[in-house]
Design an enzyme around this catalytic site. Sequence first.
Site, PDB file in Angstrom:
ATOM      1  N   ASN A 149       0.725  -1.134  -0.111  1.00 36.85           N
ATOM      2  CA  ASN A 149      -0.078  -0.072  -0.102  1.00 36.85           C
ATOM      3  C   ASN A 149       0.853   1.250  -0.210  1.00 36.85           C
ATOM      4  OD1 ASN A 149       0.752  -0.842   2.692  1.00 36.85           O
ATOM      5  ND2 ASN A 149      -0.621   0.906   3.587  1.00 36.85           N
ATOM      6  N   GLY A 152       5.209   3.188  -0.193  1.00 35.27           N
ATOM      7  CA  GLY A 152       6.521   3.090  -0.527  1.00 35.27           C
ATOM      8  C   GLY A 152       7.066   2.128  -1.315  1.00 35.27           C
ATOM      9  N   ILE A 153       8.071   1.207  -0.904  1.00 37.64           N
ATOM     10  CA  ILE A 153       8.656   0.149  -1.921  1.00 37.64           C
ATOM     11  C   ILE A 153       7.557  -0.813  -2.358  1.00 37.64           C
ATOM     12  CG2 ILE A 153      10.369  -1.715  -1.788  1.00 37.64           C
ATOM     13  CD1 ILE A 153      12.083  -0.088  -0.104  1.00 37.64           C
ATOM     14  N   ASN A 156       7.528  -8.059   1.345  1.00 37.97           N
ATOM     15  CA  ASN A 156       7.794  -6.726   1.594  1.00 37.97           C
ATOM     16  C   ASN A 156       7.335  -6.222   2.941  1.00 37.97           C
ATOM     17  OD1 ASN A 156       8.699  -3.870   0.638  1.00 37.97           O
ATOM     18  ND2 ASN A 156       6.534  -3.797   1.095  1.00 37.97           N
ATOM     19  N   GLY A 204       6.783  -4.925   6.663  1.00 37.29           N
ATOM     20  CA  GLY A 204       7.763  -5.009   7.661  1.00 37.29           C
ATOM     21  C   GLY A 204       7.549  -3.838   8.672  1.00 37.29           C
ATOM     22  N   TYR A 215      15.337  -5.011  14.440  1.00 44.17           N
ATOM     23  CA  TYR A 215      15.284  -5.036  13.018  1.00 44.17           C
ATOM     24  C   TYR A 215      16.234  -5.706  12.060  1.00 44.17           C
ATOM     25  CZ  TYR A 215      14.132  -2.762   8.248  1.00 44.17           C
ATOM     26  OH  TYR A 215      13.897  -2.264   6.847  1.00 44.17           O
TER      27      TYR A 215
END
Length: 243
Positions: free
Chosen positions: A20, A22-23, A84, A86, A149
């Site tokens: 949804n 960004g990357i 993707n 995260g 992370y």
Amino acid sequence: MSTAPETPSGGRVALVTGGNRGIGRAIAARLLADGYRVAATSRNGDVPEGVLGVPCDITDQEQVEAAFATIEKELGPVEVLVANAGITRDTLLMRMKDDDWDAVIDTNLTGTFRVVRRASRGMMKARFGRIVLISSVVGLLGSAGQVNYAASKSGLVGMARSVARELGSRGVTANVVAPGFISTDMTDSLSDDLVAKYNAQIPVGHLGAVDDIANAVAFLAGDGAGYISGAVLPVDGGLGMGH
């Protein structure tokens, strides 16, 4: 609720988690442009026009199962998975609470495991699959204040390489893309001084764009990368070279 997209009927089915913004959003849009039938999951938010949007929290196995059932009904079995989704909960080691650790590991690592495991069913049956896990240069270099992370993103490398060995004979590849500092809504809020500091660390001298990551994913998802598996592809302007 999911929204049925108007997409080509002949392309392979691709799923992008966290699609949804960004990357993830850039990857979903790129695969759609390349002719894939694309679904994207997210906890909330919209997805690019023409992409099947499916609400899903990947920390919940029941939601993962429901999302895949929807995608399989609307588009067909997932042939390309881009994991993707995260989160971050950054703080120094001595201040990091168990909840900070658990939330990041459960989403970034265990959540990815859940979607990979579920996608592998159809891939093994079809004897074809492309799995691309989105890691981070932080998973290779480490980063102060990001123990959780970094651990989660490093773990994706071991996951992909184990899957590559396990499913390779079934026509399934598994690879990792490791982005560096990428210009997104998050980095747009950084001060000019901090961005300049980051740029000074990057050999090419500037932050990357989301399309740089989308280009790498499109390559690994395509027919031309059929003999590449278990690889880590850095897209970081040289920041993490040698790791």
